[in-house]
Design a protein around this motif. Structure first.
Motif, PDB file in Angstrom:
ATOM      1  N   MET A   1      -7.736  -2.782  13.978  1.00 60.71           N
ATOM      2  CA  MET A   1      -7.115  -2.805  12.738  1.00 60.71           C
ATOM      3  C   MET A   1      -8.300  -2.891  11.512  1.00 60.71           C
ATOM      4  SD  MET A   1      -3.756  -4.704  11.032  1.00 60.71           S
ATOM      5  CE  MET A   1      -4.245  -6.293  10.474  1.00 60.71           C
ATOM      6  N   GLN A   2      -8.372  -2.015  10.751  1.00 58.09           N
ATOM      7  CA  GLN A   2      -9.244  -2.126   9.711  1.00 58.09           C
ATOM      8  C   GLN A   2      -8.869  -3.150   8.761  1.00 58.09           C
ATOM      9  OE1 GLN A   2     -12.373  -0.372   9.987  1.00 58.09           O
ATOM     10  NE2 GLN A   2     -13.187  -0.819   8.071  1.00 58.09           N
ATOM     11  N   LYS A   3      -9.915  -4.005   8.317  1.00 59.83           N
ATOM     12  CA  LYS A   3      -9.690  -4.958   7.133  1.00 59.83           C
ATOM     13  C   LYS A   3     -10.109  -4.387   6.074  1.00 59.83           C
ATOM     14  CE  LYS A   3      -7.636  -8.329   9.871  1.00 59.83           C
ATOM     15  NZ  LYS A   3      -6.399  -8.582   9.778  1.00 59.83           N
ATOM     16  N   LYS A   4      -9.537  -4.715   4.927  1.00 57.85           N
ATOM     17  CA  LYS A   4     -10.053  -4.450   3.551  1.00 57.85           C
ATOM     18  C   LYS A   4     -10.897  -5.337   3.185  1.00 57.85           C
ATOM     19  CE  LYS A   4      -6.292  -1.520   1.575  1.00 57.85           C
ATOM     20  NZ  LYS A   4      -5.812  -1.144   0.379  1.00 57.85           N
ATOM     21  N   THR A   5     -11.981  -5.116   2.629  1.00 59.15           N
ATOM     22  CA  THR A   5     -13.106  -5.890   1.931  1.00 59.15           C
ATOM     23  C   THR A   5     -13.066  -5.651   0.240  1.00 59.15           C
ATOM     24  OG1 THR A   5     -15.062  -4.426   1.882  1.00 59.15           O
ATOM     25  CG2 THR A   5     -14.470  -5.491   3.916  1.00 59.15           C
ATOM     26  N   LEU A   6     -13.937  -6.357  -0.141  1.00 58.59           N
ATOM     27  CA  LEU A   6     -14.136  -6.614  -1.646  1.00 58.59           C
ATOM     28  C   LEU A   6     -14.639  -4.889  -2.109  1.00 58.59           C
ATOM     29  CD1 LEU A   6     -14.189  -8.546  -4.024  1.00 58.59           C
ATOM     30  CD2 LEU A   6     -16.566  -9.222  -3.129  1.00 58.59           C
ATOM     31  N   SER A   7     -15.281  -4.335  -1.381  1.00 57.97           N
ATOM     32  CA  SER A   7     -15.768  -3.037  -1.640  1.00 57.97           C
ATOM     33  C   SER A   7     -14.523  -2.180  -1.655  1.00 57.97           C
ATOM     34  CB  SER A   7     -16.728  -2.570  -0.679  1.00 57.97           C
ATOM     35  OG  SER A   7     -17.934  -3.190  -0.678  1.00 57.97           O
ATOM     36  N   ASP A   8     -13.590  -2.479  -1.163  1.00 51.88           N
ATOM     37  CA  ASP A   8     -12.155  -1.438  -1.179  1.00 51.88           C
ATOM     38  C   ASP A   8     -11.301  -1.588  -2.258  1.00 51.88           C
ATOM     39  OD1 ASP A   8     -13.041  -0.213   1.332  1.00 51.88           O
ATOM     40  OD2 ASP A   8     -12.273  -2.180   2.365  1.00 51.88           O
ATOM     41  N   ILE A   9     -11.643  -2.311  -3.234  1.00 53.74           N
ATOM     42  CA  ILE A   9     -10.742  -2.760  -4.272  1.00 53.74           C
ATOM     43  C   ILE A   9     -11.210  -2.359  -5.608  1.00 53.74           C
ATOM     44  CG2 ILE A   9      -9.232  -4.381  -2.985  1.00 53.74           C
ATOM     45  CD1 ILE A   9     -10.934  -6.694  -4.566  1.00 53.74           C
ATOM     46  N   THR A  10     -10.295  -2.156  -6.676  1.00 55.66           N
ATOM     47  CA  THR A  10     -10.900  -1.920  -8.120  1.00 55.66           C
ATOM     48  C   THR A  10     -10.679  -3.387  -8.554  1.00 55.66           C
ATOM     49  OG1 THR A  10      -9.578   0.179  -7.946  1.00 55.66           O
ATOM     50  CG2 THR A  10     -10.131  -0.939 -10.374  1.00 55.66           C
ATOM     51  N   ILE A  11     -11.908  -3.650  -9.152  1.00 55.98           N
ATOM     52  CA  ILE A  11     -12.012  -5.075  -9.754  1.00 55.98           C
ATOM     53  C   ILE A  11     -12.026  -4.989 -11.337  1.00 55.98           C
ATOM     54  CG2 ILE A  11     -13.983  -6.725  -9.896  1.00 55.98           C
ATOM     55  CD1 ILE A  11     -14.797  -5.785  -7.162  1.00 55.98           C
ATOM     56  N   GLN A  12     -12.419  -4.123 -12.005  1.00 59.64           N
ATOM     57  CA  GLN A  12     -12.346  -4.092 -13.470  1.00 59.64           C
ATOM     58  C   GLN A  12     -11.220  -4.512 -14.067  1.00 59.64           C
ATOM     59  OE1 GLN A  12     -15.036  -2.963 -15.671  1.00 59.64           O
ATOM     60  NE2 GLN A  12     -13.732  -3.792 -17.278  1.00 59.64           N
ATOM     61  N   GLY A  13     -11.457  -5.757 -14.959  1.00 61.87           N
ATOM     62  CA  GLY A  13     -10.449  -6.400 -15.626  1.00 61.87           C
ATOM     63  C   GLY A  13      -9.409  -7.133 -14.785  1.00 61.87           C
ATOM     64  N   LYS A  14      -9.197  -7.101 -13.785  1.00 63.11           N
ATOM     65  CA  LYS A  14      -8.471  -8.006 -12.713  1.00 63.11           C
ATOM     66  C   LYS A  14      -8.961  -9.379 -12.451  1.00 63.11           C
ATOM     67  CE  LYS A  14      -6.247  -4.385 -11.249  1.00 63.11           C
ATOM     68  NZ  LYS A  14      -5.063  -3.969 -11.519  1.00 63.11           N
ATOM     69  N   ARG A  15      -7.958 -10.308 -12.437  1.00 61.86           N
ATOM     70  CA  ARG A  15      -8.408 -11.768 -12.175  1.00 61.86           C
ATOM     71  C   ARG A  15      -8.436 -11.909 -10.564  1.00 61.86           C
ATOM     72  NH1 ARG A  15      -3.596 -12.180 -14.732  1.00 61.86           N
ATOM     73  NH2 ARG A  15      -2.567 -13.129 -12.899  1.00 61.86           N
ATOM     74  N   ILE A  16      -9.633 -12.081 -10.211  1.00 57.90           N
ATOM     75  CA  ILE A  16      -9.920 -12.117  -8.852  1.00 57.90           C
ATOM     76  C   ILE A  16     -10.030 -13.567  -8.474  1.00 57.90           C
ATOM     77  CG2 ILE A  16     -12.035 -11.577  -7.196  1.00 57.90           C
ATOM     78  CD1 ILE A  16     -10.669  -8.926  -8.356  1.00 57.90           C
ATOM     79  N   LEU A  17      -9.149 -13.917  -7.552  1.00 51.18           N
ATOM     80  CA  LEU A  17      -9.081 -15.431  -6.958  1.00 51.18           C
ATOM     81  C   LEU A  17      -9.918 -15.423  -5.446  1.00 51.18           C
ATOM     82  CD1 LEU A  17      -8.098 -18.380  -7.674  1.00 51.18           C
ATOM     83  CD2 LEU A  17      -5.819 -17.331  -6.273  1.00 51.18           C
ATOM     84  N   MET A  18     -10.976 -16.079  -5.780  1.00 42.30           N
ATOM     85  CA  MET A  18     -11.993 -15.992  -4.647  1.00 42.30           C
ATOM     86  C   MET A  18     -12.074 -17.354  -3.983  1.00 42.30           C
ATOM     87  SD  MET A  18     -16.016 -14.817  -4.337  1.00 42.30           S
ATOM     88  CE  MET A  18     -15.649 -13.161  -4.833  1.00 42.30           C
ATOM     89  N   ARG A  19     -11.902 -17.687  -2.855  1.00 40.21           N
ATOM     90  CA  ARG A  19     -12.232 -18.886  -1.993  1.00 40.21           C
ATOM     91  C   ARG A  19     -13.376 -18.808  -1.376  1.00 40.21           C
ATOM     92  NH1 ARG A  19     -13.086 -23.523   0.230  1.00 40.21           N
ATOM     93  NH2 ARG A  19     -11.226 -24.472   1.266  1.00 40.21           N
ATOM     94  N   VAL A  20     -14.166 -19.803  -1.771  1.00 36.48           N
ATOM     95  CA  VAL A  20     -15.704 -19.882  -1.497  1.00 36.48           C
ATOM     96  C   VAL A  20     -15.821 -21.401  -0.657  1.00 36.48           C
ATOM     97  CG1 VAL A  20     -16.555 -18.495  -3.304  1.00 36.48           C
ATOM     98  CG2 VAL A  20     -16.181 -20.821  -3.760  1.00 36.48           C
ATOM     99  N   ASP A  21     -17.054 -21.522   0.077  1.00 40.00           N
ATOM    100  CA  ASP A  21     -17.070 -22.833   0.579  1.00 40.00           C
ATOM    101  C   ASP A  21     -18.332 -23.270   0.058  1.00 40.00           C
ATOM    102  OD1 ASP A  21     -17.429 -24.886   2.593  1.00 40.00           O
ATOM    103  OD2 ASP A  21     -17.902 -23.518   4.208  1.00 40.00           O
TER     104      ASP A  21
END
Length: 172
Positions: A1-21
């Protein structure tokens, strides 16, 4: 199953909630002694900023046992990230609540806010659904870039995915 990554989404103007370590080692004066985890997250972070996203970063630091403890504040990580990006990183006073939501909604395209330590709330490690839902309400898209914590069923890594429409992997 193919997982979506950051490269597969539209980012402009969106609130991106990112979990980092950003669970980085600190010395007695709260100086970061090894910033490798912050540096490794830069490709995902820069992708969001450069594409006009409104970036909301969340992480844990240490083991504050479910209570606020300034010895485990993420402020040093936010300051180091600001240096690495050569742009301001807003430091929130908490990771949930009305004030945090107001700060997040005030973000402009390309701006970054770091939420305070998730583990200041016992609900994080307990994977509390209400806590996960409140975290999810901060963003429109969830990105997991916390490779080192992805195996844990915590509110910010597993629970949150039940309350967002779009969840993707970061580059880590």
């Amino acid at each position: 199953m193919q997982k979506k990554t950051l490269s597969d989404i539209t980012i402009q103007g969106k609130r991106i909630l990112m979990r980092v370590d950003f669970n980085v080692p600190l010395d007695e004066e709260k100086n970061i002694t090894d910033d490798k985890r912050i540096v490794e997250a830069l490709p995902s972070i820069k992708k969001v900023i450069e594409n006009g996203g409104r970036l909301i970063l969340m992480s844990h630091l240490g083991r504050p046992k479910g209570k606020p403890n300034q010895d485990f504040s993420l402020t040093p990580a936010a300051e180091r990230l600001s240096e690495l990006l050569d742009c301001p990183v807003i430091m929130a006073g908490d990771c949930i609540g009305t004030e945090v939501m107001q700060q997040v909604l005030a973000l402009q395209d390309g701006e970054v806010i770091m939420l305070e330590n998730l583990r200041f709330h016992a609900e994080e490690e307990a994977n509390d659904p209400d806590f996960a839902k409140e975290l999810a309400s901060l963003g429109e898209i969830y990105v997991n870039d916390a490779f080192g914590t992805a195996h844990r069923a915590h509110a910010s890594t597993e629970g949150i995915t039940r309350y967002v429409q779009t969840a993707v992997a970061g580059y880590l």
